[in-house]
Design an enzyme around this catalytic site. Structure first.
Site, PDB file in Angstrom:
ATOM      1  N   THR A 125       0.780  -1.129  -0.328  1.00 19.83           N
ATOM      2  CA  THR A 125      -0.132   0.318   0.236  1.00 19.83           C
ATOM      3  C   THR A 125       0.752   1.165   0.117  1.00 19.83           C
ATOM      4  OG1 THR A 125      -1.575  -0.955   1.020  1.00 19.83           O
ATOM      5  CG2 THR A 125      -1.480   1.137   1.417  1.00 19.83           C
ATOM      6  N   SER A 181       0.283  -9.611  -0.290  1.00 21.53           N
ATOM      7  CA  SER A 181      -0.358 -11.540  -0.030  1.00 21.53           C
ATOM      8  C   SER A 181      -0.520 -12.444  -1.579  1.00 21.53           C
ATOM      9  CB  SER A 181      -2.549 -11.094   0.062  1.00 21.53           C
ATOM     10  OG  SER A 181      -2.789  -9.227  -1.480  1.00 21.53           O
ATOM     11  N   ASP A 191      -0.462  -7.149   4.295  1.00 24.09           N
ATOM     12  CA  ASP A 191      -0.826  -8.081   4.960  1.00 24.09           C
ATOM     13  C   ASP A 191       0.129  -9.040   5.359  1.00 24.09           C
ATOM     14  OD1 ASP A 191      -3.479  -7.044   4.043  1.00 24.09           O
ATOM     15  OD2 ASP A 191      -3.154  -7.335   1.541  1.00 24.09           O
TER      16      ASP A 191
HETATM   17  N1  ASP Z   1      -2.867  -5.396   0.445  1.00 25.47           N
HETATM   18  C1  ASP Z   1      -1.644  -4.783   0.839  1.00 25.47           C
HETATM   19  C2  ASP Z   1      -0.560  -4.948   1.015  1.00 25.47           C
HETATM   20  O1  ASP Z   1       0.261  -6.338   1.807  1.00 25.47           O
HETATM   21  C3  ASP Z   1      -1.832  -4.161   1.638  1.00 25.47           C
HETATM   22  C4  ASP Z   1      -0.952  -3.044   2.568  1.00 25.47           C
HETATM   23  O2  ASP Z   1      -0.112  -3.183   2.031  1.00 25.47           O
HETATM   24  O3  ASP Z   1      -1.482  -2.946   3.876  1.00 25.47           O
HETATM   25  O4  ASP Z   1       0.677  -5.245  -0.280  1.00 25.47           O
END
Ligand code: ASP
Length: 541
Positions: A37, A114, A145
């Site tokens: 993110t 993920s 994640d």
């Molecule tokens: N889906 C994102 C990831 O893990 C969530 C984040 O970075 O907070 O890459």
């Protein structure tokens, strides 16, 4: 550059200000961008990782760019050892009187975390290894994640780590108006650039956790991580970053930094026990083709239903007899697995290993790491799962007491006494002071920035140096002149000391290589041992 009088400065004043600027010491940090993110931007299919993080997110922000003239930093970018010059930035001077000089190295494919797997972990480990001697510390930007899994995996993959490796990310992208990315990255840069915490750590929401103790506890709160069974290694407040030094692990061997990359995540599984779970279900998982290890998340202090006629226990015992390693961790946030109740006791009798207070993330990655080591047997893996390799668990026999903080004068006194003992070559006295001293002394610096390792690097007794290295003293800290212990030993012509330091992973800092090269013209032998070759290039061994 503004003058103190508010008028534009003359040449002499400009030169003086420039000299003052140049006198500020710098730490070199490599930021490795893997995705997540923190670098994401909106797209028709939702938030996706975007390239150009340094230019788009950092170069325009004064806290990440002090505006000093652009300069380049060498980064080793691939297995062939290809070095590429990257544009770099500097932070303004920090509260600790330093600037952090850094560059961002972006992976070819940026991931939503993920989707990361053992291949991605290996890529991160290799990037750190290839650039290990070029930087003082590393910050890994990663999605939240699977961040706790990556931290745990890396903690096992990076062996004899002597420098800080800090992982972070954010709940909101850096380019969002209200984000946690700025604080998380800045805090990580400060830790990596100032504190000799030679561990894989996770920095989030002003707290620094041991990586393999942390878990993601919130999907959108800024306080997304916690480390329920181990207090934070450091906490950032408005005044400073307070490090809990007595918790910090240090490498205690005379070995180089090295990495292991082939974690076996394809033959391990994780299963959460629930009321009413049938032994047949557990058996089906344990009979998966090629399965070698299972993490069993049990109730409370490590209890599982035994099933009618102990059918569950039998299923588990049979699998262990077939060579599968089964590790028992608790579903609870805090506490440890221990055989206090009959169901827990019968699991342990069946050969299930107590994972003590390990997180599931740590247990799973540790299992994958141990199973992939050459010559590992199920018995050896099972035994090693209950032993702390990187501080991932609290061993039952380990005394769990904490020492009070030492007051400053007492510390300075101990450091001075230790300095005299080193100078006199009195190993017994050194051992006495180090063993009795409740404050961590070996990485402490005297008025000239010399740590006890600097002093021992030129002491007559090589045994003192060896003893202090085995206690975990850092070979990478630099004194006020920017010198490492290795530089001092080579400068004093002490080949044996140089060899011992090199064996323990010491290398010359890039800032001291030019001086070392000059000195090598007079004494090539000892400087060659310290890593200076005639046709000098970036050193990566
Ligand atoms: N889906 C994102 C990831 O893990 C969530 C984040 O970075 O907070 O890459």
């Amino acid at each position: 550059m503004a003058s103190l009088t508010g008028q534009s400065p003359g040449l002499a004043e400009q030169l003086q200000l420039q000299l003052l600027e140049d006198a500020i010491p710098e730490s070199r940090v490599l930021i490795i961008m893997t995705g997540g993110t923190i670098c994401m931007r909106p797209s028709p299919s939702g938030f996706v990782p975007a390239r150009g993080f340094q230019e788009q997110c950092l170069a325009r922000v004064p806290t990440f760019n002090n505006g000093s003239p652009a300069s380049m930093m060498d980064v080793v970018v691939n297995a062939a050892g290809e070095v590429r010059a990257h544009p770099s930035l500097r932070t303004p001077q920090t509260a600790y009187g330093r600037r952090v000089h850094y560059t961002v190295f972006e992976f070819e494919e940026l991931l939503d975390s993920s989707s990361i797997d053992a291949k991605g972990w290996a890529e991160i480990a290799r990037a750190v290894e290839r650039n290990y001697t070029l930087f003082d510390g590393f910050v890994i930007l990663h999605g939240t994640d699977s961040l706790a899994y990556t931290c745990s995996a890396l903690s096992f993959m990076l062996q004899n780590l002597g420098k800080p490796v800090i992982l972070t990310g954010s709940q909101a992208p850096m380019l969002e108006l209200q984000n946690d990315a700025t604080d998380n990255l800045l805090g990580s840069l400060v830790v990596a650039g100032h504190f000799m915490i030679p561990e894989v750590c996770l920095y989030f929401n002003n707290r620094l956790f041991r990586g393999n103790r942390s878990i993601k506890v919130a999907a959108s709160d800024f306080a997304a991580f916690d480390s329920p069974n181990c207090p934070p290694l450091a906490v950032t407040t408005s005044m400073r970053t307070n490090v809990n030094w007595e918790l910090v692990n240090r490498p205690r061997s005379l070995e180089h930094f090295r990495i292991t990359t082939n974690l076996d995540t394809t033959h391990v599984a994780c299963l959460r026990i629930f009321p009413g779970i049938k032994p047949e279900m557990v058996d089906a998982v344990l009979k998966l083709d090629g399965l070698r290890g299972l993490v069993l998340e049990t109730f409370g202090a490590g209890n599982a239903p035994s099933g009618q006629d102990n059918a569950m226990t039998k299923v588990l015992a049979d699998a262990i007899k077939r060579g599968i390693v089964i590790v028992n961790v608790t579903q609870c946030m805090t506490g440890s697995v221990s055989p206090v109740y009959a169901p827990g006791m019968s699991l342990s009798r069946a050969g299930v290993v107590a994972g003590l207070d390990m997180t599931t993330e740590a247990a799973l990655t540790k299992l994958s790491y141990l199973l992939a080591l050459p010559d590992s047997t199920p018995e050896w893996v099972a035994k090693s799962m209950s032993v702390s390799l990187r501080g991932e668990l609290t061993e039952v026999s380990q005394p769990a007491f904490r020492h009070p903080d030492g007051a400053l004068p007492e510390r300075v006194q101990s450091l001075t006494v230790l300095g005299y003992a080193i100078a006199q070559g009195d190993l017994e006295r050194v051992q006495e002071i180090v063993t009795q001293e409740h404050y961590w002394l070996l990485n402490d610096a005297d008025y000239s920035g010399n740590t006890p390792i600097h002093l021992a690097a030129t002491s007559q007794s090589i045994n003192i140096l060896q003893y202090m290295l085995l206690q975990g003293g850092s070979v990478h800290l630099r004194n006020q002149n920017g010198r490492t212990p290795l530089f001092l030993a080579a400068n004093a012509g002490l080949s044996e000391h140089v060899l011992l330091l090199r064996k323990s992973g010491a290398h010359l800092h890039s800032d001291e290589r030019a001086a070392a090269q000059l000195l090598a013209q007079r004494r090539p032998g000892v400087w060659r041992l310290a890593g200076i070759e005639r046709d000098e290039g970036p050193e990566n061994s």
